[in-house]
Scaffold this active site. Sequence first.
Site, PDB file in Angstrom:
ATOM      1  CG  ASP A  91      -2.148   0.763   0.998  1.00 38.98           C
ATOM      2  OD1 ASP A  91      -2.188   1.430  -0.148  1.00 38.98           O
ATOM      3  OD2 ASP A  91      -3.188   0.679   1.866  1.00 38.98           O
ATOM      4  CG  ASP A  92      -0.948   5.157  -0.744  1.00 43.09           C
ATOM      5  OD1 ASP A  92      -1.581   4.238   0.538  1.00 43.09           O
ATOM      6  OD2 ASP A  92      -1.724   5.903  -1.062  1.00 43.09           O
ATOM      7  CG  ASP A 129      -3.296   8.049   9.058  1.00 45.09           C
ATOM      8  OD1 ASP A 129      -3.401   7.915  10.215  1.00 45.09           O
ATOM      9  OD2 ASP A 129      -3.475   9.078   8.280  1.00 45.09           O
TER      10      ASP A 129
HETATM   11  O1  LIG Z   1      -4.241   3.185   8.023  1.00 42.05           O
HETATM   12  P1  LIG Z   1      -5.464   3.719   7.348  1.00 42.05           P
HETATM   13  O2  LIG Z   1      -5.890   4.899   8.568  1.00 42.05           O
HETATM   14  O3  LIG Z   1      -6.411   2.647   7.272  1.00 42.05           O
HETATM   15  O4  LIG Z   1      -5.454   4.456   6.316  1.00 42.05           O
HETATM   16  C1  LIG Z   1      -4.455   4.158   5.034  1.00 42.05           C
HETATM   17  C2  LIG Z   1      -5.199   3.922   3.847  1.00 42.05           C
HETATM   18  O5  LIG Z   1      -6.056   5.099   3.663  1.00 42.05           O
HETATM   19  C3  LIG Z   1      -5.718   5.488   2.264  1.00 42.05           C
HETATM   20  O6  LIG Z   1      -6.581   4.789   1.276  1.00 42.05           O
HETATM   21  P2  LIG Z   1      -8.265   5.400   0.907  1.00 42.05           P
HETATM   22  O7  LIG Z   1      -9.153   4.769   2.113  1.00 42.05           O
HETATM   23  O8  LIG Z   1      -8.135   6.837   1.130  1.00 42.05           O
HETATM   24  O9  LIG Z   1      -8.534   4.859  -0.089  1.00 42.05           O
HETATM   25  P3  LIG Z   1      -7.913   4.721  -1.883  1.00 42.05           P
HETATM   26  O10 LIG Z   1      -6.448   4.079  -1.558  1.00 42.05           O
HETATM   27  O11 LIG Z   1      -8.712   4.152  -2.673  1.00 42.05           O
HETATM   28  O12 LIG Z   1      -7.323   6.351  -1.967  1.00 42.05           O
HETATM   29  C4  LIG Z   1      -4.386   4.873   1.975  1.00 42.05           C
HETATM   30  O13 LIG Z   1      -4.286   4.380   0.522  1.00 42.05           O
HETATM   31  C5  LIG Z   1      -4.322   3.696   2.697  1.00 42.05           C
HETATM   32  O14 LIG Z   1      -4.956   2.486   2.029  1.00 42.05           O
HETATM   33  O1  HPA Z   2      -1.600  11.288   5.212  1.00 40.96           O
HETATM   34  C1  HPA Z   2      -2.633  10.919   4.179  1.00 40.96           C
HETATM   35  N1  HPA Z   2      -2.281  11.079   2.839  1.00 40.96           N
HETATM   36  C2  HPA Z   2      -3.242  10.696   1.935  1.00 40.96           C
HETATM   37  N2  HPA Z   2      -3.877   9.719   2.071  1.00 40.96           N
HETATM   38  C3  HPA Z   2      -4.040   9.295   3.195  1.00 40.96           C
HETATM   39  N3  HPA Z   2      -5.100   8.224   3.738  1.00 40.96           N
HETATM   40  C4  HPA Z   2      -4.831   8.103   5.365  1.00 40.96           C
HETATM   41  N4  HPA Z   2      -3.877   8.884   5.634  1.00 40.96           N
HETATM   42  C5  HPA Z   2      -3.433   9.600   4.307  1.00 40.96           C
HETATM   43 MG   LIG Z   3      -5.809   3.101   0.106  1.00 42.68          MG
END
Ligand SMILES: O=P(O)(O)OC[C@H]1O[C@H](OP(=O)(O)OP(=O)(O)O)[C@H](O)[C@@H]1O
Ligand code: HPA
Ligand SMILES: [Mg+2]
Length: 168
Positions: free
Chosen positions: A102-103, A106
């Site tokens: 994952d990117d 958080d």
């Molecule tokens: O540790 P956490 O608090 O769960 O946050 C981290 C997750 O939040 C974001 O995804 P998002 O739900 O925004 O979806 P996306 O990847 O489709 O943008 C990010 O890409 C992680 O997958």
């Molecule tokens: O710090 C952040 N940046 C972008 N997306 C996210 N989703 C959870 N935390 C973050």
């Molecule tokens: Mg995500």
Amino acid sequence: MSDDRQQKAFPVSWDQFHRDARALAWRLHGFGPFQGLICITRGGLVPAAIVARELGLRLIETVSIASYHDYKNQGETLVLKPIAQAVIEAAGEGGRGLLVIDDLVDTGSTARQVRAMLPNAHFATVYAKPLGRDVIDTFITEVSQDTWIYFPWDMGLSFQPPIRDGVA
Ligand SMILES: O=P(O)(O)OC[C@H]1O[C@H](OP(=O)(O)OP(=O)(O)O)[C@H](O)[C@@H]1O
Ligand code: HPA
Ligand SMILES: [Mg+2]
């Protein structure tokens, strides 16, 4: 995590992201070989492409999870697409031998949800915050919990006022 707790900004350029994702691949190389890669979409798509290229992985599966439905505000964690059973069965017990990308992590709620599906897989993110760090096996850069990471795919070029005029 809600808006008022994310006071610091950590903007990441495409170039920096590529370097950090490549650094992640270097580190992961020592934990392989991996049978396949599970990408947590959507945020994991870009680092997954870079890591897969560097490690020569061609078996790629997605698990689609959304938890930030409204910019910085976290809501319910929804699994929009599960991991194909065939991929789980082809791996070792509990996903052993699979790499999950994952990117960022958080609060850790997204990664925890996938960890419940693949307890023995190797979990990796490019960036990590303290609340979620322990769910991840490998990451590159840690930022504080009150920092919001701005990814290059979420940004565009815009005018910046001179520093002497103050921050808007
Ligand atoms: O540790 P956490 O608090 O769960 O946050 C981290 C997750 O939040 C974001 O995804 P998002 O739900 O925004 O979806 P996306 O990847 O489709 O943008 C990010 O890409 C992680 O997958
Ligand atoms: O710090 C952040 N940046 C972008 N997306 C996210 N989703 C959870 N935390 C973050
Ligand atoms: Mg995500």
